[in-house]
Design an enzyme around this catalytic site. Structure first.
Site, PDB file in Angstrom:
ATOM      1  N   ASP A  40      28.488  44.721  66.035  1.00 62.96           N
ATOM      2  CA  ASP A  40      28.363  43.950  67.275  1.00 62.96           C
ATOM      3  C   ASP A  40      27.838  44.866  68.380  1.00 62.96           C
ATOM      4  OD1 ASP A  40      29.985  41.029  68.046  1.00 62.96           O
ATOM      5  OD2 ASP A  40      29.156  42.206  69.702  1.00 62.96           O
ATOM      6  N   VAL A  67      21.350  43.245  66.487  1.00 62.58           N
ATOM      7  CA  VAL A  67      20.638  42.601  65.369  1.00 62.58           C
ATOM      8  C   VAL A  67      19.150  42.393  65.641  1.00 62.58           C
ATOM      9  CG1 VAL A  67      22.710  41.442  64.488  1.00 62.58           C
ATOM     10  CG2 VAL A  67      21.209  40.219  66.088  1.00 62.58           C
ATOM     11  N   ASN A  93      26.072  36.457  61.277  1.00 58.40           N
ATOM     12  CA  ASN A  93      26.796  35.504  62.126  1.00 58.40           C
ATOM     13  C   ASN A  93      26.380  35.564  63.592  1.00 58.40           C
ATOM     14  OD1 ASN A  93      29.338  33.910  63.055  1.00 58.40           O
ATOM     15  ND2 ASN A  93      29.495  35.890  64.089  1.00 58.40           N
ATOM     16  N   TYR A 159      17.953  25.866  70.518  1.00 58.33           N
ATOM     17  CA  TYR A 159      19.038  26.177  69.574  1.00 58.33           C
ATOM     18  C   TYR A 159      18.741  25.539  68.216  1.00 58.33           C
ATOM     19  CZ  TYR A 159      23.841  27.051  67.977  1.00 58.33           C
ATOM     20  OH  TYR A 159      24.946  27.502  67.284  1.00 58.33           O
ATOM     21  N   LYS A 163      18.291  27.464  64.609  1.00 55.50           N
ATOM     22  CA  LYS A 163      19.227  27.210  63.507  1.00 55.50           C
ATOM     23  C   LYS A 163      18.517  26.550  62.320  1.00 55.50           C
ATOM     24  CE  LYS A 163      22.772  29.204  65.248  1.00 55.50           C
ATOM     25  NZ  LYS A 163      23.238  30.458  64.658  1.00 55.50           N
ATOM     26  N   THR A 194      37.107  26.643  70.166  1.00 51.96           N
ATOM     27  CA  THR A 194      37.420  27.954  70.734  1.00 51.96           C
ATOM     28  C   THR A 194      38.143  27.730  72.067  1.00 51.96           C
ATOM     29  OG1 THR A 194      35.319  27.906  71.864  1.00 51.96           O
ATOM     30  CG2 THR A 194      35.366  29.022  69.726  1.00 51.96           C
TER      31      THR A 194
HETATM   32  N1  LIG Z   1      31.263  28.109  68.262  1.00 53.69           N
HETATM   33  C1  LIG Z   1      30.701  27.010  67.753  1.00 53.69           C
HETATM   34  O1  LIG Z   1      31.070  25.869  68.084  1.00 53.69           O
HETATM   35  C2  LIG Z   1      29.601  27.157  66.718  1.00 53.69           C
HETATM   36  C3  LIG Z   1      29.199  26.032  65.976  1.00 53.69           C
HETATM   37  C4  LIG Z   1      28.182  26.182  65.026  1.00 53.69           C
HETATM   38  C5  LIG Z   1      27.586  27.417  64.845  1.00 53.69           C
HETATM   39  N2  LIG Z   1      27.986  28.481  65.595  1.00 53.69           N
HETATM   40  C6  LIG Z   1      27.333  29.780  65.342  1.00 53.69           C
HETATM   41  O2  LIG Z   1      28.324  30.702  64.930  1.00 53.69           O
HETATM   42  C7  LIG Z   1      27.969  32.016  65.339  1.00 53.69           C
HETATM   43  C8  LIG Z   1      29.108  32.650  66.121  1.00 53.69           C
HETATM   44  O3  LIG Z   1      29.433  31.816  67.219  1.00 53.69           O
HETATM   45  P1  LIG Z   1      30.679  32.110  68.189  1.00 53.69           P
HETATM   46  O4  LIG Z   1      31.028  30.804  68.825  1.00 53.69           O
HETATM   47  O5  LIG Z   1      31.709  32.872  67.470  1.00 53.69           O
HETATM   48  O6  LIG Z   1      29.940  33.017  69.278  1.00 53.69           O
HETATM   49  P2  LIG Z   1      30.542  34.083  70.322  1.00 53.69           P
HETATM   50  O7  LIG Z   1      29.638  34.026  71.510  1.00 53.69           O
HETATM   51  O8  LIG Z   1      32.005  33.876  70.530  1.00 53.69           O
HETATM   52  O9  LIG Z   1      30.345  35.479  69.563  1.00 53.69           O
HETATM   53  C9  LIG Z   1      29.063  35.954  69.263  1.00 53.69           C
HETATM   54  C10 LIG Z   1      29.144  37.440  69.033  1.00 53.69           C
HETATM   55  O10 LIG Z   1      27.807  37.895  68.745  1.00 53.69           O
HETATM   56  C11 LIG Z   1      27.591  39.110  69.454  1.00 53.69           C
HETATM   57  N3  LIG Z   1      26.157  39.310  69.673  1.00 53.69           N
HETATM   58  C12 LIG Z   1      25.345  38.652  70.534  1.00 53.69           C
HETATM   59  N4  LIG Z   1      24.111  39.187  70.491  1.00 53.69           N
HETATM   60  C13 LIG Z   1      24.128  40.182  69.581  1.00 53.69           C
HETATM   61  C14 LIG Z   1      23.164  41.101  69.096  1.00 53.69           C
HETATM   62  N5  LIG Z   1      21.908  41.117  69.566  1.00 53.69           N
HETATM   63  N6  LIG Z   1      23.536  41.998  68.151  1.00 53.69           N
HETATM   64  C15 LIG Z   1      24.818  42.018  67.685  1.00 53.69           C
HETATM   65  N7  LIG Z   1      25.781  41.174  68.116  1.00 53.69           N
HETATM   66  C16 LIG Z   1      25.432  40.272  69.060  1.00 53.69           C
HETATM   67  C17 LIG Z   1      28.380  38.958  70.750  1.00 53.69           C
HETATM   68  O11 LIG Z   1      28.666  40.228  71.328  1.00 53.69           O
HETATM   69  C18 LIG Z   1      29.635  38.243  70.250  1.00 53.69           C
HETATM   70  O12 LIG Z   1      30.640  39.138  69.847  1.00 53.69           O
HETATM   71  C19 LIG Z   1      26.673  31.877  66.118  1.00 53.69           C
HETATM   72  O13 LIG Z   1      25.560  32.121  65.252  1.00 53.69           O
HETATM   73  C20 LIG Z   1      26.696  30.417  66.544  1.00 53.69           C
HETATM   74  O14 LIG Z   1      25.402  29.911  66.790  1.00 53.69           O
HETATM   75  C21 LIG Z   1      28.988  28.389  66.519  1.00 53.69           C
END
Ligand SMILES: NC(=O)c1ccc[n+]([C@@H]2O[C@H](COP(=O)([O-])OP(=O)(O)OC[C@H]3O[C@@H](n4cnc5c(N)ncnc54)[C@H](O)[C@@H]3O)[C@@H](O)[C@H]2O)c1
Length: 254
Positions: A40, A67, A93, A159, A163, A194
């Site tokens: 991260d 990433v 992720n 988005y 995706k 969340t």
């Molecule tokens: N939360 C939802 O409702 C939901 C639903 C469907 C899909 N998703 C997908 O699940 C994944 C995680 O979502 P979340 O809600 O836990 O997000 P979040 O924002 O809580 O966490 C994302 C993490 O990614 C890290 N990050 C961001 N840019 C980065 C980079 N360039 N390099 C490394 N790390 C990086 C951030 O520091 C953070 O710790 C994402 O791909 C999101 O699109 C989330």
């Protein structure tokens, strides 16, 4: 009866694992015996998550990883190979959402989203394949969304573009690298409950929009998503390859 750990002897890298779904996946994998590397940008939150996993008896390490940066991936895999000697599972992720509808979205924000959500998994996959191949195969899990399967009126176009790209990156890798015993599947959660979402659910309109689209009548939990990732990572899914796996309570079946 002997305890069976579903990821015994496996080594996993989970990106975006400092918080949210990535942290939940890393914790679940560690509970099932995997050595987990949490990649991260956020070193402080990432280190706290590592400590929480360790205090629960797991084996976890934090790696600073951006990433979007190819050298950062190369360095991360070199560290993993040095520390653990192998890698079996990559969970792409990390993802972001800049919530601007298409008519308002700045072109540079679109590029930023493509960078994290698409270039990130692309580069990670590029550099993980030789390492997985060396170990005799492995599992790549890409985090997409219900928005990577269908158009979604409550989400931004950018988005869904990112995706959707992840959905087809997954299938291409699945068919090309099956010969190396590398499986690649994508996960498609609906809205996950969340802390931030729980707060927004106090808004009656948000609540009825979001809950109204889920046949099971509740939002996903991080545990729902982590359990699906665990299955795809484990040998129980040895014949599951190229699948777009919804974790959505039936949303995309409706
Ligand atoms: N939360 C939802 O409702 C939901 C639903 C469907 C899909 N998703 C997908 O699940 C994944 C995680 O979502 P979340 O809600 O836990 O997000 P979040 O924002 O809580 O966490 C994302 C993490 O990614 C890290 N990050 C961001 N840019 C980065 C980079 N360039 N390099 C490394 N790390 C990086 C951030 O520091 C953070 O710790 C994402 O791909 C999101 O699109 C989330």
């Amino acid at each position: 009866m002997r305890a069976v750990y579903r990821l015994e002897k496996k080594v996993a890298l989970i990106t975006g694992a400092a918080q949210g779904l990535g942290a939940a996946i890393a914790s679940r994998f560690a509970e099932e015996g995997a050595v987990v590397f949490l990649g991260d940008l956020n070193a402080e939150a990432g280190s706290n998550t590592v400590e929480a996993i360790k205090s629960n008896g797991g084996k976890a390490f934090f790696l600073t990883l951006n990433v979007t940066n190819e050298q950062s991936w190369i360095d991360a895999f070199a560290t993993i190979e040095k520390e653990a000697g192998r890698l079996d599972i990559l969970v792409n992720n990390a993802g972001i959402n800049i919530r601007e509808p298409i008519e308002e979205m700045k072109a540079e924000n679109f590029d930023t989203m493509l960078g994290v959500n698409v270039k990130g998994p692309f580069l990670g996959t590029k550099h993980v394949i030789p390492l997985l191949r060396k170990g005799g195969g492995g599992s790549i899990i890409n985090m997409s969304s219900v928005c990577g399967l269908v158009g979604h009126r409550y989400t931004t176009e950018a988005y869904t573009v990112t995706k959707g790209a992840v959905t087809l990156l997954t299938k291409t890798i699945a068919v090309r690298y099956a010969k190396d015993n590398i499986r690649c599947n994508s996960l498609h959660p609906s809205t996950v409950e969340t802390d931030l979402v729980a707060e927004r659910l106090k808004d009656p309109q948000f609540r009825s929009e979001r809950l109204g689209e889920v046949p099971l009548g509740r939002l996903a939990t991080a545990a729902d998503v982590a359990n699906a990732a665990l299955f795809l990572a484990s040998d129980e899914a040895a014949f599951i390859n190229g699948v777009a796996f919804p974790v959505d309570g039936g949303t995309t079946a409706d």
